[in-house]
Design a protein around this motif. Structure first.
Motif, short mmCIF file in Angstrom:
data_model
loop_
_atom_site.label_atom_id
_atom_site.label_comp_id
_atom_site.label_asym_id
_atom_site.label_seq_id
_atom_site.Cartn_x
_atom_site.Cartn_y
_atom_site.Cartn_z
N SER A 108 43.69 42.91 43.54
CA SER A 108 42.27 42.58 43.55
C SER A 108 41.67 42.57 42.15
O SER A 108 40.71 41.84 41.88
CB SER A 108 41.50 43.55 44.45
OG SER A 108 41.61 44.88 43.98
N GLU A 109 42.24 43.37 41.24
CA GLU A 109 41.72 43.43 39.88
C GLU A 109 42.10 42.21 39.06
O GLU A 109 41.40 41.86 38.10
CB GLU A 109 42.23 44.69 39.17
CG GLU A 109 41.60 45.98 39.64
CD GLU A 109 40.13 46.07 39.25
OE1 GLU A 109 39.83 45.96 38.05
OE2 GLU A 109 39.29 46.23 40.16
N HIS A 110 43.18 41.55 39.40
CA HIS A 110 43.70 40.47 38.54
C HIS A 110 43.70 39.10 39.20
O HIS A 110 43.88 38.10 38.51
CB HIS A 110 45.12 40.81 38.08
CG HIS A 110 45.19 42.07 37.28
ND1 HIS A 110 44.67 42.17 36.01
CD2 HIS A 110 45.72 43.29 37.57
CE1 HIS A 110 44.88 43.40 35.54
NE2 HIS A 110 45.51 44.09 36.46
N PHE A 111 43.52 39.06 40.52
CA PHE A 111 43.59 37.77 41.21
C PHE A 111 42.39 37.61 42.14
O PHE A 111 41.98 38.56 42.80
CB PHE A 111 44.88 37.66 42.04
CG PHE A 111 46.13 37.91 41.25
CD1 PHE A 111 46.63 36.94 40.39
CD2 PHE A 111 46.80 39.12 41.35
CE1 PHE A 111 47.78 37.18 39.65
CE2 PHE A 111 47.94 39.36 40.62
CZ PHE A 111 48.44 38.38 39.77
N ALA A 112 41.86 36.41 42.19
CA ALA A 112 40.73 36.10 43.08
C ALA A 112 41.29 35.71 44.44
O ALA A 112 41.25 34.54 44.85
CB ALA A 112 39.88 34.99 42.49
N LEU A 113 41.82 36.70 45.16
CA LEU A 113 42.42 36.44 46.47
C LEU A 113 41.44 36.81 47.57
O LEU A 113 40.65 37.76 47.44
CB LEU A 113 43.71 37.27 46.63
CG LEU A 113 44.85 36.94 45.65
CD1 LEU A 113 45.99 37.93 45.85
CD2 LEU A 113 45.33 35.51 45.86
N PRO A 114 41.48 36.10 48.69
CA PRO A 114 40.62 36.45 49.82
C PRO A 114 40.92 37.86 50.34
O PRO A 114 42.07 38.31 50.30
CB PRO A 114 40.98 35.40 50.88
CG PRO A 114 41.67 34.30 50.14
CD PRO A 114 42.33 34.94 48.97
#
Length: 271
Positions: A108-114
């Protein structure tokens, strides 16, 4: 995809002008479980900080996958660090986040994932460490062993090339510590390309999981090699360490308290 080894070349390391480690020359082999052993204060945690890249060497080099880690340009340095997972000594979970949210942090800190995808990834690794049913619990609702397992899940969620574990069995009862050892062995089986480095002074854990041993004493590397070779060695310090002997048979002597302080203590205890 080849495995990454970690090599120390005449490494001096410390804090400020104080050297904690001196002239360390050793290789932690790729794709193996290496255990760094030594008594408290010998430099184990300092060495770990240099593998992670949190501290700069005073002299010498740390080579990861054949590259001088600290000579890499900033972008390349960050890329290597992203390939490292760390299990901290106390799990280092954030109290305000659920277990699933803690475990998903590296993603969550490095990727804009759902969010559903993040939760799915967290549940996958929580299942690997036997904690899937506790995904919505908070760290203060878990035992120490469960927090460590959750820390391990977080460390492996991004499937790192190097997994670093700082005292994974410290503070655990013997049964829970044995389960943690079994879990690390299971991780090693499931991620065959992963290089595991475990800092420990737990001899039972060392004998259960180690494929390579690095022994530190007073800031120097006194052994690097196979565990069976270490067990057969004749070095007096190593023998004392492996047999849990202090090497000092002298009994503790009670120091006399200052008479004025003694009188005040006696009066307080009697009141």
């Amino acid at each position: 995809m080849h495995n990454w080894d970690i090599e120390f070349v005449h490494l001096d390391a410390g804090y400020g002008e104080r050297a904690v480690l001196r002239d360390i020359c050793a290789v932690l082999p790729a794709g193996r479980i290496s255990v760094i052993l030594g008594e408290s204060g010998c430099g184990k945690s300092t060495l770990l900080k240099h593998i992670i890249g949190l501290s700069q060497p005073m002299a010498g080099t740390v080579r990861i996958d054949g590259q001088d880690f600290f000579a890499l340009k900033a972008a390349a340095f960050r890329r290597v660090r992203r390939q490292m997972g760390v299990l901290f000594q106390d799990g280092a979970l954030l109290g305000a986040l659920s277990l699933a949210e803690n475990v998903a942090l590296p993603l969550s800190e490095h990727f804009a994932l759902p969010k559903p995808l993040l939760r799915e990834a967290a549940l996958r690794v929580l299942g690997m460490v036997g904690l899937q049913d506790f995904a919505d619990y908070y760290p203060n609702q878990l035992s120490g062993g469960m927090r460590k397992r959750a820390g391990l899940a977080r460390a492996i969620i991004a499937e790192p090339r190097i997994l670093l574990c700082d005292e994974p069995t410290s503070g655990l009862d013997p049964v829970t510590a044995a389960r943690m050892d079994e879990l690390l062995l299971s991780m090693h089986e499931q991620f065959a390309d992963m290089t595991l480095v475990v800092v420990s002074h737990d001899l039972a854990s060392f004998r259960a999981i180690a494929e390579h041993a690095l022994v530190l004493r007073d800031g120097s590397a006194i052994f690097s090699g196979r565990p069976d070779e270490l067990e057969r060695g004749e070095d007096p310090y190593v023998r004392q360490f492996l047999q849990r002997q202090s090497g000092d048979r002298s009994k503790a002597q009670r120091a006399a308290l200052n008479p004025i302080a003694r009188a005040a203590l006696d009066a307080w205890l009697a009141s």
